[in-house]
Design a protein around this motif. Sequence first.
Motif, PDB file in Angstrom:
ATOM      1  N   SER A   2      20.314   5.166  19.118  1.00 35.48           N
ATOM      2  CA  SER A   2      21.161   3.998  18.867  1.00 35.48           C
ATOM      3  C   SER A   2      20.357   2.713  18.993  1.00 35.48           C
ATOM      4  CB  SER A   2      22.362   3.988  19.827  1.00 35.48           C
ATOM      5  OG  SER A   2      21.918   3.884  21.171  1.00 35.48           O
ATOM      6  N   SER A   6      19.757   0.047  15.956  1.00 33.47           N
ATOM      7  CA  SER A   6      20.026  -1.393  16.082  1.00 33.47           C
ATOM      8  C   SER A   6      18.761  -2.205  15.786  1.00 33.47           C
ATOM      9  CB  SER A   6      20.526  -1.713  17.497  1.00 33.47           C
ATOM     10  OG  SER A   6      21.780  -1.115  17.733  1.00 33.47           O
ATOM     11  N   ALA A  20      24.663  -7.285  13.971  1.00 28.33           N
ATOM     12  CA  ALA A  20      25.873  -6.933  14.727  1.00 28.33           C
ATOM     13  C   ALA A  20      27.056  -6.725  13.788  1.00 28.33           C
ATOM     14  CB  ALA A  20      26.183  -8.030  15.745  1.00 28.33           C
ATOM     15  N   LEU A  23      26.650  -3.396  12.018  1.00 31.00           N
ATOM     16  CA  LEU A  23      26.839  -2.246  12.904  1.00 31.00           C
ATOM     17  C   LEU A  23      28.212  -2.212  13.567  1.00 31.00           C
ATOM     18  CD1 LEU A  23      23.342  -2.394  14.639  1.00 31.00           C
ATOM     19  CD2 LEU A  23      24.061  -0.793  12.852  1.00 31.00           C
ATOM     20  N   VAL A  30      24.177  -5.796  20.735  1.00 34.44           N
ATOM     21  CA  VAL A  30      22.932  -5.552  20.001  1.00 34.44           C
ATOM     22  C   VAL A  30      21.751  -6.114  20.779  1.00 34.44           C
ATOM     23  CG1 VAL A  30      21.651  -6.099  17.900  1.00 34.44           C
ATOM     24  CG2 VAL A  30      24.066  -5.469  17.751  1.00 34.44           C
ATOM     25  N   GLN A  33      20.757  -3.820  23.558  1.00 29.87           N
ATOM     26  CA  GLN A  33      20.058  -2.613  23.093  1.00 29.87           C
ATOM     27  C   GLN A  33      18.592  -2.914  22.770  1.00 29.87           C
ATOM     28  OE1 GLN A  33      22.465  -1.133  19.809  1.00 29.87           O
ATOM     29  NE2 GLN A  33      23.398   0.402  21.156  1.00 29.87           N
TER      30      GLN A  33
END
Length: 295
Positions: A2, A6, A20, A23, A30, A33
């Motif tokens: 994931s 991202s 963002a 996704l 985001v 991540q």
Amino acid sequence: MSQLHSFEAVARRMSFTAAADELCLTQSAVSRQIRALEEDLGRALFLRKHRAIELTQEGRDLFEAVTRGLDEIALAVNGLRRASDTPQITVATSVAFSYYCLMPRLERFADRYPEIDLRILATDQLVDLGKDDADVAVLFGDGNWPGVEARRLFGERVYPVCSAGYLQNHPELRRPSDLLDQTLLHLDGGGTIWGAVDWHAWLVQQGVTGQPVRRGIRLNSYPMVLQGAEAGRGVALGWSYITDAMLASGQLVCLFDTPLVTSCSYYIGASSARAADPAVAAFLQWMVEECDGME
């Protein structure tokens, strides 16, 4: 994964906000991540400026690797999806071939290859197998078509046919020259896609050079020509691969045992590229087997 997903979106869009939205995540999610990915790698992937971001050298290296990986994954997934799809092939034939020769046999093909979806394209126009017109085509000629893998099915043998009733009503029909005083059924249209045999060619081959006395009947579909012959409307030319079976069943009779045999043949063919496809190869082989013994 994931985090890498991202990262790819941010690097491709060069925007945390746009990534963002793509996704369906919040910008802060985001950002967290990406920060977690950078901490795990021990490297900064982005240079964060006041109103923009840039990839670091490490970020560019990772983006190239992730992009290649995602592309390969997409190719593999698409390949698996295609493999699970029902194979479909389009077969182009003349109207007459599809009606009389192919359709009566399709049930046997379906029984043998239930997983293959056949689409029949009945046309009296030339089909280019080098394009996407069809996967397979019935061809007529000498068997030499560049870029096409062709397998011979049978030759061309042509003779005059009529109904038993028509022959009974015209006992004067004893020699080929007697046809000049009969109603001849002609096939119009389609050019010479399947050969150049017509009444003139057949009569000349028999040594008959005169002109028909009566007006003939011209039809633009060979099934209609044979229907006219069965109904006793006149005499038609019969192509053996179609009319031999009609003679055997008594639907038609052959007037003279002097067929015109040409040097050309009928073939089943596919482009060299498509012939390697398992479904296409199966159909080609099946057609050869079905036509074995026909001449």
